[in-house]
Scaffold this motif. Structure first.
Motif, PDB file in Angstrom:
ATOM      1  N   LEU A   1       0.822  -1.213   0.000  1.00 49.75           N
ATOM      2  CA  LEU A   1       0.000   0.000   0.000  1.00 49.75           C
ATOM      3  C   LEU A   1       0.855   1.261   0.000  1.00 49.75           C
ATOM      4  N   LEU A   2       1.943   1.254   0.756  1.00 53.79           N
ATOM      5  CA  LEU A   2       2.814   2.424   0.811  1.00 53.79           C
ATOM      6  C   LEU A   2       3.434   2.715  -0.552  1.00 53.79           C
ATOM      7  N   ILE A   3       3.958   1.672  -1.204  1.00 51.54           N
ATOM      8  CA  ILE A   3       4.577   1.865  -2.518  1.00 51.54           C
ATOM      9  C   ILE A   3       3.525   2.262  -3.556  1.00 51.54           C
ATOM     10  N   PHE A   4       2.359   1.636  -3.481  1.00 53.83           N
ATOM     11  CA  PHE A   4       1.296   1.911  -4.449  1.00 53.83           C
ATOM     12  C   PHE A   4       0.839   3.368  -4.333  1.00 53.83           C
ATOM     13  N   CYS A   5       0.538   3.806  -3.134  1.00 50.75           N
ATOM     14  CA  CYS A   5       0.072   5.190  -2.930  1.00 50.75           C
ATOM     15  C   CYS A   5       1.172   6.194  -3.273  1.00 50.75           C
ATOM     16  N   GLY A   6       2.405   5.887  -2.882  1.00 56.17           N
ATOM     17  CA  GLY A   6       3.523   6.770  -3.207  1.00 56.17           C
ATOM     18  C   GLY A   6       3.730   6.904  -4.709  1.00 56.17           C
ATOM     19  N   SER A   7       3.563   5.794  -5.435  1.00 51.31           N
ATOM     20  CA  SER A   7       3.732   5.806  -6.891  1.00 51.31           C
ATOM     21  C   SER A   7       2.668   6.655  -7.564  1.00 51.31           C
ATOM     22  N   ILE A   8       1.420   6.526  -7.105  1.00 50.45           N
ATOM     23  CA  ILE A   8       0.335   7.342  -7.667  1.00 50.45           C
ATOM     24  C   ILE A   8       0.611   8.825  -7.410  1.00 50.45           C
TER      25      ILE A   8
ATOM     26  N   LEU B   1       3.542  10.335  -6.986  1.00 48.25           N
ATOM     27  CA  LEU B   1       4.630  10.805  -7.848  1.00 48.25           C
ATOM     28  C   LEU B   1       4.172  10.958  -9.296  1.00 48.25           C
ATOM     29  N   LEU B   2       3.371  10.002  -9.767  1.00 48.59           N
ATOM     30  CA  LEU B   2       2.902  10.053 -11.155  1.00 48.59           C
ATOM     31  C   LEU B   2       1.946  11.222 -11.374  1.00 48.59           C
ATOM     32  N   SER B   3       1.242  11.619 -10.324  1.00 47.12           N
ATOM     33  CA  SER B   3       0.287  12.728 -10.449  1.00 47.12           C
ATOM     34  C   SER B   3       0.987  14.052 -10.746  1.00 47.12           C
TER      35      SER B   3
ATOM     36  N   ASP C   1      -4.824  12.452 -15.763  1.00 48.71           N
ATOM     37  CA  ASP C   1      -6.061  12.295 -14.989  1.00 48.71           C
ATOM     38  C   ASP C   1      -5.926  11.163 -13.974  1.00 48.71           C
ATOM     39  N   LEU C   2      -6.825  11.122 -12.990  1.00 50.76           N
ATOM     40  CA  LEU C   2      -6.739  10.187 -11.876  1.00 50.76           C
ATOM     41  C   LEU C   2      -6.858   8.741 -12.337  1.00 50.76           C
ATOM     42  N   VAL C   3      -7.786   8.468 -13.280  1.00 48.08           N
ATOM     43  CA  VAL C   3      -7.968   7.096 -13.754  1.00 48.08           C
ATOM     44  C   VAL C   3      -6.694   6.589 -14.429  1.00 48.08           C
ATOM     45  N   THR C   4      -6.082   7.442 -15.255  1.00 44.43           N
ATOM     46  CA  THR C   4      -4.828   7.064 -15.917  1.00 44.43           C
ATOM     47  C   THR C   4      -3.738   6.780 -14.892  1.00 44.43           C
ATOM     48  N   ASN C   5      -3.578   7.672 -13.924  1.00 42.18           N
ATOM     49  CA  ASN C   5      -2.534   7.494 -12.902  1.00 42.18           C
ATOM     50  C   ASN C   5      -2.754   6.224 -12.089  1.00 42.18           C
ATOM     51  N   PHE C   6      -4.005   6.038 -11.629  1.00 40.36           N
ATOM     52  CA  PHE C   6      -4.314   4.895 -10.767  1.00 40.36           C
ATOM     53  C   PHE C   6      -4.108   3.573 -11.510  1.00 40.36           C
TER      54      PHE C   6
END
Length: 446
Positions: A400-407, A409-411, A416-421
């Motif tokens: 979860l930490l890596i996943f949320c951190g990656s989103i 950074l990509l933002s 858009d949010l759907v693309t990033n997620f």
């Protein structure tokens, strides 16, 4: 930490990569393509660096636990760095960063690509692209253990570091024998699919490349439209069947081959994997028929193929699911996270970890209602050790930490949010295509 032995193993791993580079070189020569020279130069570079590293004297020939994890991490990095060279030298991918992305996507069996026109690529390059997925599907270090058991008694640490999910690392008493069995099953499934695809009308080159991508659950294709380009129901169903088989724990396949089919069928994870896949297929097909008036036959075919492709994290596609109803898209996103069975070539969290976490939550809720009750969490009918539960909890927190951190950074790029997620979900879970700007008809080039 045994740095000298780690460097020795890096050398042998580069030799394995050099041996694999010989295959696309021969393909390029066979089709009269000029890209055979880049493969030859890269092969020589890997061999030379491997020779230097293997001749570094090591005082101890035994790996410890931390050595095993270091070897695995370094091996993936080294293989990606060297594997990107043929793309650049051939001119197929001019920029090294893009070539590194394509190579890492292949070796990790992610299937995300920066190529806009796959069909314009030389056959040798596409063969190498698919072969990197086949190399990474089972794990290059498992192949190393099967061919060159240099790590000695510490080889079990390599196997544990490479094995996904809370499974037994050893099928047989000796780790090297286990590695050979795993690769035997891997090669057997690949050969069987090649034969089946050839019988279905696919030419040998495409059959080999797509079998590499299927059994490794990688998803690289030689066509821009992926499997849909062949327009053959037989090919579609063959690929779907082998994708599903590749998502099964290889230890269960081994048990079945030894005649204990009933024991394999009683696997809790296998049953849940099958139910999850069938349930998703039924719900997606119903959504397509009700919300978009898609005929039953087409809805069933598209839902079967794309649901199996997503849950096994393969990434092949027969339809643009970005145009499906939101309900169907959400089901696919959920499947991106669950993945298939532990001990398979699929990515994702794995069904077994998800089951354990659900049972952990149920146990905690029950303890609030019945404070004096004592319940043991079981998987496959056996109690799970506290150490395994702890490692799964740590895995989920880290995930979860890596996943949320990656989103996050990509933002910063402003997408858009759907693309990033879905871009993070698709790459972190080794699937490939996501939604919106990274959908099945687009790529990561942007």
């Amino acid at each position: 930490m045994n740095f000298r032995l780690i460097l020795n193993i890096m050398g042998y791993t580069l030799w394995v990569e050099a041996g694999c580079l010989l295959l696309p070189l021969l393909v390029s020569v066979g089709y009269g393509e000029a890209c055979w020279e880049p493969f030859l130069w890269t092969l020589g570079l890997c061999s030379l660096c491997g020779l230097i590293l293997t001749h570094i004297p090591a005082r101890k020939n035994r790996l410890q636990g931390r050595d095993g994890y270091t070897v695995v991490a370094m091996a993936w990095i080294v293989l990606c760095l060297f594997g990107a060279v043929p793309y650049v030298l051939s001119g197929a991918v001019p920029h090294y960063a893009d070539a590194l992305f394509e190579t890492a996507s292949g070796l990790t069996t992610t299937g995300a690509t920066i190529l806009t026109d796959v069909e314009a690529m030389p056959r040798g390059i596409l063969f190498w692209r698919a072969l990197t997925q086949w190399m990474g599907g089972m794990g290059v270090l498992v192949l190393f253990l099967a061919l060159m058991p240099r790590a000695g008694a510490g080889a079990v640490h390599l196997m544990r570091a490479e094995s996904p999910g809370p499974i037994k690392s050893k099928l047989l008493p000796h780790v090297n024998d286990t590695a050979k069995v795993l690769y035997g099953i891997y090669i057997g499934l690949t050969t069987a699919e090649i034969v089946a695809l050839c019988l279905a009308g696919m030419d040998l080159y495409d059959a080999v490349v797509h079998s590499f991508a299927t059994i490794s659950t990688g998803g690289f294709s030689t066509r821009n439209a992926s499997i849909a380009a062949f327009g053959s129901p037989a090919i579609t169903w063959i690929v779907a069947i082998f994708m599903f088989l590749s998502g099964i724990n290889f230890s269960l396949i081994f048990i079945s081959l030894r005649g204990h089919i009933r024991e394999a069928l009683h696997s809790e994870e296998l049953r849940l994997y099958t139910l999850l896949t069938l349930g998703s297929i039924g719900l997606i097909a119903a959504s397509l028929m009700v919300q978009q008036s898609v005929p039953l036959g087409r809805a069933l075919k598209d839902s079967v193929f794309n649901a199996v492709s997503t849950v096994t994290t393969t990434g092949f596609a027969t339809a643009d699911f970005a145009q499906w109803p939101v309900f169907g898209q959400m089901l696919l996103v959920i499947l991106m996270f669950t993945g298939a069975c532990a001990g398979s070539t699929s990515g994702g969290i794995k069904v077994s970890r998800c089951v354990v976490m659900v049972k952990t939550v149920a146990k905690e809720l029950n303890s609030y209602i019945h404070p004096r009750s004592v319940r043991k969490i079981k998987l496959e009918g056996k109690p799970i050790d506290h150490e395994v539960l702890r490692s799964i909890n740590v895995y989920f927190c880290t995930y979860l930490l890596i996943f949320c951190g990656s989103i996050f950074l990509l933002s910063l790029e402003g997408k858009d949010l759907v693309t990033n997620f879905t871009a993070v979900a698709a790459t972190f879970n080794n699937i490939g295509p996501g939604l919106e700007l990274v959908g099945p008809t687009r790529n990561f080039g942007g």
